[in-house]
Design an enzyme around this catalytic site. Sequence first.
Site, mmCIF file in Angstrom:
data_model
loop_
_atom_site.group_PDB
_atom_site.id
_atom_site.type_symbol
_atom_site.label_atom_id
_atom_site.label_comp_id
_atom_site.label_asym_id
_atom_site.label_seq_id
_atom_site.Cartn_x
_atom_site.Cartn_y
_atom_site.Cartn_z
ATOM 1 N N ARG A 98 0.862 -1.196 0.000
ATOM 2 C CA ARG A 98 0.000 0.000 0.000
ATOM 3 C C ARG A 98 0.889 1.234 0.000
ATOM 4 N NH1 ARG A 98 -1.964 3.081 4.608
ATOM 5 N NH2 ARG A 98 -3.686 4.412 3.968
ATOM 6 N N HIS A 143 -2.579 10.952 0.085
ATOM 7 C CA HIS A 143 -2.280 10.583 1.481
ATOM 8 C C HIS A 143 -1.721 11.844 2.134
ATOM 9 C CE1 HIS A 143 -1.026 7.297 4.453
ATOM 10 N NE2 HIS A 143 -0.631 8.426 5.007
ATOM 11 N N GLU A 188 -7.433 8.964 5.665
ATOM 12 C CA GLU A 188 -7.817 9.503 6.969
ATOM 13 C C GLU A 188 -8.349 10.936 6.918
ATOM 14 O OE1 GLU A 188 -4.594 8.972 9.713
ATOM 15 O OE2 GLU A 188 -4.710 6.794 9.564
ATOM 16 N N ASN A 329 -8.050 2.345 9.184
ATOM 17 C CA ASN A 329 -6.765 2.561 9.861
ATOM 18 C C ASN A 329 -7.066 2.690 11.342
ATOM 19 O OD1 ASN A 329 -5.860 2.846 7.273
ATOM 20 N ND2 ASN A 329 -5.047 4.915 7.511
ATOM 21 N N TYR A 331 -5.352 2.384 15.472
ATOM 22 C CA TYR A 331 -4.154 2.197 16.309
ATOM 23 C C TYR A 331 -4.458 2.093 17.803
ATOM 24 C CZ TYR A 331 -1.176 3.473 12.327
ATOM 25 O OH TYR A 331 -0.517 3.485 11.118
ATOM 26 N N GLU A 386 -4.239 0.194 7.924
ATOM 27 C CA GLU A 386 -3.135 0.662 8.773
ATOM 28 C C GLU A 386 -3.347 0.216 10.195
ATOM 29 O OE1 GLU A 386 -1.637 4.732 9.086
ATOM 30 O OE2 GLU A 386 -1.966 4.917 6.924
#
Length: 513
Positions: A98, A143, A188, A329, A331, A386
């Site tokens: 990616r 991005h 994002e 994505n 985290y 992600e």
Amino acid sequence: MTYPFVILILVHLSTNVATSINNHRFPSDFLWGASTSAFQFEGAWNEDGKTPNVWDYFLHNRPDFIPDKSNADVSANAYHMVKTDVELVKSLNLKVFRTSVAWTRILPQGNEGKPNQIAINHYKNLFRLLKENNIEPLVTLSHFDLPQKLSLYGGFLNSSIVEWFTNYARICFDNFGEDVKQWATFNEPYIWCVGAYGVGFLAHSKTNPGFWEYTCGHNLLKAHAAVWHMYDEEFRPTQKGTVSLTNAADWVVPKTSSIEDKEAAERHLLFRIGWFAHPLYHGNYPSVMIENIKNISINEEGRNSSRLPEFTKEEIKYIKGTNDIFYLNTYFAHYASNVITKLPPGFDNDIRATIEEIPNGITWGIRPFISWIRKNFNNVSIMITENGKGSTDAGLQDHYRIDFMQKIFSSIRDSMEIDNATVLGYTFWSLYDGFEVQYGYKMKMGLTYIDFNSNNRTRIPRQSAYYYSNVSRTGCISNSTCVDAASCCRAYSFPILSIIMAIIMAVLTLCRC
Ligand code: BGC
């Protein structure tokens, strides 16, 4: 009589889940991969006709912005290391790479002017090399990327972004669509719009929290939908790919069992992920977002109308249904409570919830998060685009990262196996260390270490890279030195045999009585 049944089921479960790690084999078509992005890794910021993007311009003018005073002028030097990097991805047995295209390489003038043939050849070569090595490119068009020339006209605050972005996307589809089948429009949007137009933690000119992040989001959604429709009508019939938006969000659980905290957690999720996902699946922003912002704007701030822009009926219809795969994505995980601390004006304050991080919470939180997403967005297929673990420790023995990955993979396997979720793949952030947008080079997130003092940015895979390559090769997440799938882990089997055996034993027991 029920004892044999229960005992056998327990035996079955205990042999499959000997520890809390679910070590059942992942399906062989699961897309294991790794991520990078153009601006953060390519370097070559002004080479072969490329003009500055907003980051180049911003960091050259605000050299103190990043704590280590760094910029991405050279970074991992990926622009010059295409062959090495494709070999690296291949050596790690990964199936997906990616990355993103740099807008100002393709269109140095931002919108006008001829596309830059050198840049087109560069990306054609990268994507072709990947395909030749059986690696699928997953390509983001923007991005955290915007030509500085377009930023001068307001960037995402200008509704012309729809036209600018569509022109640029058409050039990419035209030139790379033969090799690229998975496209992401934006990375994002929550982070981008709040970071660049609201709070200002990303490259920005001026910010206006509480207003501009919403204007940015509004225009961005229209630009995404326009590009999805263009692909659908002009390119999909021949190229047969997909176009999706990459959402960023964290899992959130209520701090206490009170109704208020439960509502705060749900509200947080609907604001964070719903801001961009809700319009794509249901046509408009989540109603809690529309109502909260309207209420705060009118009743608390004395305005005449809401700070959140409205979509017309036609726009709602146009945007709804324009996401092919749910790219996620993620985290972190947080506790949310209904304690209302007045924050500076802006998106976070509009949510009216307080959150606190749960250390490593995403390792188990990803499973309920996937369920929440499926419940709210039509049972979608999900790809984790992600996820990863950052550290200031640059060392090669990153066992803490392996531990994190193993737990995450186990939770994803549970989602697929127990909750029946369709998770298509996982692309780890990041393939190697690079320029982290808020931390520069201090934060290491790579499977691969990069020696930033060497001219050619020598790449050395960390322990986690070897672990991950084994996962991708075998589909097994155990951290042992096993050689093939059969010896590493077992495929999942529904406990049907145990059930049949238990019934037979129960019947036998009954007969004996
Ligand atoms: C972004 C990446 C970033 C990563 C790690 C994500 O928010 O997409 O560009 O480097 O997080 O901080």
